[in-house]
Each structure stands twice: as C-alpha cells, then as structure tokens.
Design a protein around this motif. Structure first.
Motif, short mmCIF file in Angstrom:
data_model
loop_
_atom_site.label_atom_id
_atom_site.label_comp_id
_atom_site.label_asym_id
_atom_site.label_seq_id
_atom_site.Cartn_x
_atom_site.Cartn_y
_atom_site.Cartn_z
N THR A 91 0.66 -0.10 -30.98
CA THR A 91 1.53 0.89 -30.35
C THR A 91 0.95 1.48 -29.07
OG1 THR A 91 2.38 1.46 -32.53
CG2 THR A 91 2.85 3.00 -30.77
N THR A 92 -0.34 1.78 -29.08
CA THR A 92 -0.97 2.39 -27.91
C THR A 92 -1.95 1.42 -27.28
OG1 THR A 92 -2.85 3.33 -29.15
CG2 THR A 92 -0.81 4.64 -29.05
N TYR A 132 8.88 1.81 -29.83
CA TYR A 132 7.50 1.37 -29.64
C TYR A 132 6.57 2.53 -29.32
CZ TYR A 132 9.45 -3.35 -29.48
OH TYR A 132 10.10 -4.51 -29.80
N SER A 133 6.97 3.75 -29.71
CA SER A 133 6.15 4.92 -29.38
C SER A 133 5.93 5.79 -30.61
CB SER A 133 6.82 5.75 -28.28
OG SER A 133 7.98 6.38 -28.79
#
Length: 392
Positions: A105-106, A341-342
């Motif tokens: 994700t990150t 996606y966050s």
C-alpha cells in the motif's frame, strides 16, 4: 526450481489477531498442495497466538513489526540488531518460496517487503501486485481494498503456487484439547453453561475509531438477557477489563483478562453466538464457523468482514436470516479507513456517524433472530428462520 518441488515455504503476515486469522484458509490450501513441505509463518507476537492454532503450519516465528513501521526505526541499535538476527535466521532456513500476504500500500511498505523477500534468499516470491510488485516472481492482481475480502486475496496468492482452494469448511484451525478442558472448567466455575453468548466490545489499540459505544453493548446484553434463555459471557485481554466490569453490571459473566487466547478460542467455539465490534474475536468466530453479529464503522467491511458473514445495512428490511452478519450504516463517506489503494482515515472522523447510526435495537434484533434459529435447529424444534424479531 519448479513449484511442484517446494520443500520449504515462508508465509509472511505481520499482523495482529484478526488479520492473522484470515490467512487460515490460504494456509490450509497451501498445506493440502504441499503435504510434506515445511511451512513456516513470520508474524507479530499477537498474530503468533492465532497462527499457532493452524495445523497447516510447521512453526511460527514471532517478530516485533512495530519496531520497523517507520524508516528511522531500523536505524536504532537495538532494532537493527533484532533485524540482523532475523535476517540470519531466515537465510539459514533455505526457503524455496516466500509468500507475502500483504498489500503493497505504501512506498515504505513495498520497500520493506521487497527487502524481506530478498533477505530470505528464496527464488520464488509470491504476493499481490498493484504495480509495486516488480520483485515478485508469482503475482496475484491487487484490485484494492474491498473488491475482494482479505481472506480471498490470501487464497489468490497461494493459488499462484498451485495451491487450489480446498474444502476448509471443516474449520482450518485446531483448538488444543488442554485449552478446551481448562476453558470448560473456567466456564463451569463461573456459572456459565450452554447455550451461552459471547459479547466482546473491544477493538484493540490499532484503530480505536472502530469501537461501537460500550453502553450500546450493555443495552444489547440487557435485551438478550430479557428475551432469550442464554447465559452471557465476555472475554478479552487485560485491556478489556474495564469493559468487562461495565458488562458485568448488566449480568454478563466477566472473564476479561482471565483467559489465554487458546482458551478464548475454546469458549468461542462452543458459543451459540458472538456479538462484537470489528475485532479479532469476531474474526475468530468466523474462522470457527460460529454464528456472529459484527458491528462495522469506519473500516472496510467488504475487505474485513468475518469469513461467511453477509453484510447488512442499518434500516434494511427484512433483516437477513444468515447465521453470520456484519452490520453497518450505508453512508456515502463510509468506509473511510482502508479504501482502494490507500490507508484512508485510521481515526475516522470526529462525528463517528457511521457507528452512531448502528442502534442497539438493530443489533439486538439481528442477535435474537440468529439465536432463535440456532437454538431451534440444535434442539430439534421447528426452524424459526421466517420469524426474525422486529424492531420496537
């Protein structure tokens, strides 16, 4: 190396209880595909308590993930030494494959899991790819948080290694006999006899914004006591003791802080129903295929509702007749935590409208409907499935 020759596999799920439990179907499928392989799991100390109950695993390696949640963490002497020991240990095990059961994700997270996969030395690296998974050799598409439940994503990943979904409806975790015996003794000493309902208000420290108000759990407990012939019991860790004391005033038997996780699993496994917030305990009930009502607020119910649970929106009629239900308010702003996606808003918003709109009457009606059907079926009486209780 071909997939058919996998002898040693590392599964990575650095997560707490609930997320760790959702890997159980995938691990059962992986074990069925490779019955003679060594399959280890790298997880957090909390996750280790859950994964230790999975017979498909050969061993569980606990690791303090929180030391490395930020880039600066790995630079401090003690965390750096811990990381060096882990790297040496993993490398020495000579894994054929590493299975990453995480979203990338990150940017830092993707870098961290890339480094971990490389450190193992495993030639096969399987995981979800959202565009940041170029280091993976076997990729399952990542459609974001919500389009597929988390347990299904885990199955997608192991499927890239030839592990087809198996019939894990027989429950992919095993509660130790010693825990069943000690839990039975504890329940008897506390005056809890079947049928009983487990109520668990806690959500853990990661995102307290998920917590449904404690007073509403108390109101649900009072109504279940009035309108059903069941004993009520609450479980949890030491951090749940204040909630346990409040529920005790409503007649709930308080076992919070008095059990191991294995004993909690034994208690949940014999329960007629589990009522709780978005937490590891309702995920445990889902994996054990127990009836449940789970209250969701800012977090993504499409991604994290318990296995087998249907989603019910507040106010919809008729209320569902399923044995496992995740209830939430259908708002345009909900969910706001883990979307697409966050990460979204871990702390939710100040108003907490999504939780406020879930009333004690709604949850009580769902719980009483499930109890009526479950107890009727178990007693051999007529099925009450067409007669769910109505809201006052």
């Amino acid at each position: 190396m071909s997939q058919s020759s996998l002898d040693c596999v590392l599964v990575v799920k650095l997560a707490d209880l609930g997320d760790a439990l959702l890997t159980a179907p995938a691990i059962a499928s992986l074990r069925a595909a490779y019955p003679d392989a060594r399959i280890d799991a790298l997880t957090t100390p909390n996750g280790a308590a859950a994964m230790a109950l999975m017979p498909g695993l050969s061993s569980v390696i606990p690791f303090p993930k929180e030391l490395f949640d930020r880039p600066a963490g790995a630079l401090r002497p003690q965390p750096a030494a811990t990381l060096a020991r882990l790297s040496f240990d993993l490398r020495s095990r000579h894994y054929d494959a590493v299975v990453l059961l995480h979203h990338l994700t990150t940017g830092f997270g993707a870098l961290k899991y890339r480094a971990l996969a490389t450190t193992t030395g495993a030639p096969i690296r399987a995981g979800l790819d959202n565009g940041a998974g170029s280091f993976l050799t076997h990729r399952a598409p990542d459609f974001g948080l919500g389009p597929r439940p988390e347990w299904q994503y885990a199955l997608d990943i192991v499927a890239t290694l030839g592990a087809a979904p198996t019939d894990w409806s027989s429950v992919p975790i095993a509660v130790p006999g010693a825990a069943r015996a000690s839990a039975a003794t504890l329940l008897e000493q506390a005056g809890v006899f079947e049928p009983y309902v487990v109520i668990h208000p806690g959500v853990g420290p990661y995102s307290p914004a998920r917590a449904w108000p404690l007073e509403r759990f108390v109101a649900v407990a009072r109504r279940l006591s009035r309108e059903s012939e069941v004993t009520l019991v609450t479980v949890g860790g030491p951090h749940d003791r204040s909630a346990g004391a409040a529920l005790a005033e409503a007649g709930v038997v308080d076992l919070a802080g008095r059990t191991s996780f294995d004993e909690v699993a034994a208690i949940v496994d014999r329960s007629a129903l589990v009522v709780g917030a978005d937490s590891g305990i309702v995920q445990l009930a889902g994996v054990l295929a127990r009836p449940l009502v789970a209250v969701f607020g800012p977090s993504n119910a499409d991604a994290w509702r318990p296995i087998g649970a249907v989603e019910h929106h507040v106010g919809n009629r008729p209320i569902p007749t399923a044995a496992r239900v995740a209830v939430r308010a259908a708002l345009p702003c909900s969910p706001c935590f883990y979307i697409g996606y966050s990460l979204g808003r871990r702390d939710g918003c100040e108003l907490k409208t999504c939780l406020d709109l879930v009333t004690e009457n709604e949850v009580s009606a769902l719980a009483l409907g499930i109890l009526a059907r479950e107890l009727s079926v178990n007693s051999g009486g007529p099925d009450a499935i067409d007669r769910p209780p109505t809201l006052p």
